[in-house]
Design a protein around this motif. Structure first.
Motif, PDB file in Angstrom:
ATOM      1  N   PHE A   1       6.283  -1.564   2.980  1.00 50.31           N
ATOM      2  CA  PHE A   1       5.442  -0.976   2.560  1.00 50.31           C
ATOM      3  C   PHE A   1       5.121   0.378   3.518  1.00 50.31           C
ATOM      4  CE2 PHE A   1       4.544  -5.037   0.898  1.00 50.31           C
ATOM      5  CZ  PHE A   1       4.760  -5.134  -0.659  1.00 50.31           C
ATOM      6  N   PRO A   2       6.023   1.134   3.370  1.00 50.32           N
ATOM      7  CA  PRO A   2       5.810   2.558   4.330  1.00 50.32           C
ATOM      8  C   PRO A   2       4.668   3.176   4.138  1.00 50.32           C
ATOM      9  CG  PRO A   2       7.866   2.834   3.017  1.00 50.32           C
ATOM     10  CD  PRO A   2       7.269   1.574   2.887  1.00 50.32           C
ATOM     11  N   LEU A   3       4.319   3.226   2.909  1.00 53.41           N
ATOM     12  CA  LEU A   3       3.048   4.293   2.606  1.00 53.41           C
ATOM     13  C   LEU A   3       1.727   3.682   3.063  1.00 53.41           C
ATOM     14  CD1 LEU A   3       4.120   5.204  -0.967  1.00 53.41           C
ATOM     15  CD2 LEU A   3       4.276   6.405   0.998  1.00 53.41           C
TER      16      LEU A   3
ATOM     17  N   MET B   1       3.774  -2.022  -6.474  1.00 54.45           N
ATOM     18  CA  MET B   1       4.305  -2.894  -7.368  1.00 54.45           C
ATOM     19  C   MET B   1       5.420  -2.638  -7.581  1.00 54.45           C
ATOM     20  SD  MET B   1       0.726  -3.552  -9.692  1.00 54.45           S
ATOM     21  CE  MET B   1       1.767  -4.943 -10.625  1.00 54.45           C
ATOM     22  N   ASP B   2       6.218  -1.349  -7.758  1.00 52.08           N
ATOM     23  CA  ASP B   2       7.381  -0.988  -7.939  1.00 52.08           C
ATOM     24  C   ASP B   2       8.311  -1.441  -7.019  1.00 52.08           C
ATOM     25  OD1 ASP B   2       6.802   0.158 -10.364  1.00 52.08           O
ATOM     26  OD2 ASP B   2       6.723   2.256 -10.005  1.00 52.08           O
ATOM     27  N   GLU B   3       7.926  -1.385  -5.610  1.00 52.69           N
ATOM     28  CA  GLU B   3       8.622  -1.606  -4.358  1.00 52.69           C
ATOM     29  C   GLU B   3       8.626  -3.228  -4.456  1.00 52.69           C
ATOM     30  OE1 GLU B   3      10.162  -0.163  -2.190  1.00 52.69           O
ATOM     31  OE2 GLU B   3       9.737   1.947  -3.376  1.00 52.69           O
ATOM     32  N   ARG B   4       7.495  -4.012  -4.857  1.00 50.65           N
ATOM     33  CA  ARG B   4       7.693  -5.387  -4.935  1.00 50.65           C
ATOM     34  C   ARG B   4       8.745  -5.851  -5.852  1.00 50.65           C
ATOM     35  NH1 ARG B   4       2.482  -8.400  -6.431  1.00 50.65           N
ATOM     36  NH2 ARG B   4       3.003  -7.225  -8.483  1.00 50.65           N
TER      37      ARG B   4
ATOM     38  N   LYS C   1      -7.478  -4.449  -4.832  1.00 44.52           N
ATOM     39  CA  LYS C   1      -8.484  -3.474  -5.547  1.00 44.52           C
ATOM     40  C   LYS C   1      -9.010  -2.411  -4.490  1.00 44.52           C
ATOM     41  CE  LYS C   1     -11.878  -6.528  -2.596  1.00 44.52           C
ATOM     42  NZ  LYS C   1     -12.309  -5.548  -1.753  1.00 44.52           N
ATOM     43  N   ASP C   2      -8.377  -2.452  -3.287  1.00 40.77           N
ATOM     44  CA  ASP C   2      -8.625  -1.343  -2.295  1.00 40.77           C
ATOM     45  C   ASP C   2      -7.765  -0.092  -2.521  1.00 40.77           C
ATOM     46  OD1 ASP C   2     -10.776  -2.447  -1.094  1.00 40.77           O
ATOM     47  OD2 ASP C   2      -9.274  -3.725   0.248  1.00 40.77           O
ATOM     48  N   LEU C   3      -6.838  -0.246  -3.473  1.00 43.50           N
ATOM     49  CA  LEU C   3      -5.682   0.766  -3.825  1.00 43.50           C
ATOM     50  C   LEU C   3      -6.085   1.600  -4.776  1.00 43.50           C
ATOM     51  CD1 LEU C   3      -2.355  -1.178  -2.926  1.00 43.50           C
ATOM     52  CD2 LEU C   3      -3.667   0.524  -1.575  1.00 43.50           C
ATOM     53  N   CYS C   4      -5.768   3.034  -4.767  1.00 37.84           N
ATOM     54  CA  CYS C   4      -5.783   3.597  -5.932  1.00 37.84           C
ATOM     55  C   CYS C   4      -4.869   3.228  -6.838  1.00 37.84           C
ATOM     56  CB  CYS C   4      -5.891   5.280  -5.816  1.00 37.84           C
ATOM     57  SG  CYS C   4      -4.076   5.752  -4.882  1.00 37.84           S
ATOM     58  N   SER C   5      -4.852   3.666  -8.246  1.00 37.05           N
ATOM     59  CA  SER C   5      -3.952   3.400  -9.183  1.00 37.05           C
ATOM     60  C   SER C   5      -2.463   3.725  -8.984  1.00 37.05           C
ATOM     61  CB  SER C   5      -4.187   3.681 -10.799  1.00 37.05           C
ATOM     62  OG  SER C   5      -4.357   5.157 -10.673  1.00 37.05           O
ATOM     63  N   SER C   6      -2.375   5.023  -8.482  1.00 37.02           N
ATOM     64  CA  SER C   6      -0.953   5.622  -8.252  1.00 37.02           C
ATOM     65  C   SER C   6      -0.244   4.641  -7.001  1.00 37.02           C
ATOM     66  CB  SER C   6      -0.826   6.730  -8.017  1.00 37.02           C
ATOM     67  OG  SER C   6      -1.869   7.277  -6.795  1.00 37.02           O
TER      68      SER C   6
END
Length: 270
Positions: free
Chosen positions: A238-240, A216-219, A205-210
């Protein structure tokens, strides 16, 4: 005509009651005073009455100065000041002889305002000076013989002293994104360069949609990889999320103690 000078943000007033209610017991039995993300603009003097804590977290506030009275925290082994507006550190910080972990990442520190007292922290293992305004590193930091990790990323460095690169126990040195003439020569002492910023786990919930979609793509990629090679138990990366301003998850003690700090012992009372 306006009277007087414009004042900065007032900030939240921390009372002794608030501070006492912010003390947590860590997994190794220590006492941690967590005043992060409180909107503090001035060092709260009332916490000097709680100088027996083992850990102090004042990160992600708006502090511009740490007073010399920080020396009262003689039991301190973990001090987090990252993501404030600090332009200098007090000389008295060198009296914190039990300090194991010091994070001053993402401030406004300059080389001339790094106190000589830093060289006295003989038990310091982890030092994060990243995301500041440093144009050089004092050779005297080579006196920190117990250092295993140092973060120097995102500064204005053109060289790293040999006294620092050749510290006997140094395992991780992150000097990325500095204007080195030849960046490969600056890190040739280290076997590999790894990020040493604080990792703050965040809820969806704390992340923006992008950002959420990217994670999720990395997961999904990780899940596919594990399905192909089920015996591989690598941790997801999750480097970002390796940014000092990420919203932290409330209970960080377990991963922090497991990955960064030694267990409670008679030698060191992060």
């Amino acid at each position: 005509m306006a009277k007087g000078k414009a004042k900065g943000p007032k900030g939240k007033k921390i009372t002794l009651k608030i501070a006492k209610n912010s003390i947590r017991i860590t997994l190794d039995g220590g006492r941690r005073l967590d005043l992060s993300k409180m909107g503090i603009t001035t060092f709260p003097k009332c916490i000097l009455k709680l100088d027996d804590v083992d850990e102090l977290d004042l990160s992600r506030n708006m502090l511009k100065k740490i007073p010399s009275s920080i020396q009262k925290f003689q039991k301190l082994r973990w001090l987090d000041l990252h993501s404030n507006q600090l332009e200098e550190l007090p000389e008295a910080i060198g009296t914190l002889q039990n300090l194991f972990y010091l994070n001053v990442c993402n401030n406004k520190l300059t080389t001339k305002n790094l106190p000589e007292g830093l060289n006295l922290l003989k038990n310091l293992h982890i030092l994060n000076l990243g995301l500041n305004c440093l144009d050089s590193i004092p050779t005297s930091l080579g006196a920190l013989r117990e250092l295993t990790e140092i973060g120097l990323f995102d500064n204005a460095l053109t060289a790293i002293p040999n006294s620092v690169k050749k510290l006997p126990k140094l395992k991780k040195l992150n000097a990325e994104r500095n204007p080195f003439p030849d960046s490969t020569k600056q890190v040739e002492h280290a076997d590999s360069i790894k990020r040493v910023e604080m990792l703050h786990l965040v809820q969806e919930k704390d992340l923006c949609s992008s950002c959420l979609k990217m994670c999720m793509d990395e997961r999904d990629k990780l899940n596919k990889l594990m399905n192909v090679t089920p015996s591989c138990l690598k941790k997801p990366s999750f480097p970002l999320l390796l940014t000092p301003n990420s919203t932290a998850k409330d209970n960080q003690e377990e991963w922090r103690l497991r990955d960064n700090l030694p267990r409670h012992s008679t030698d060191h009372v992060p």
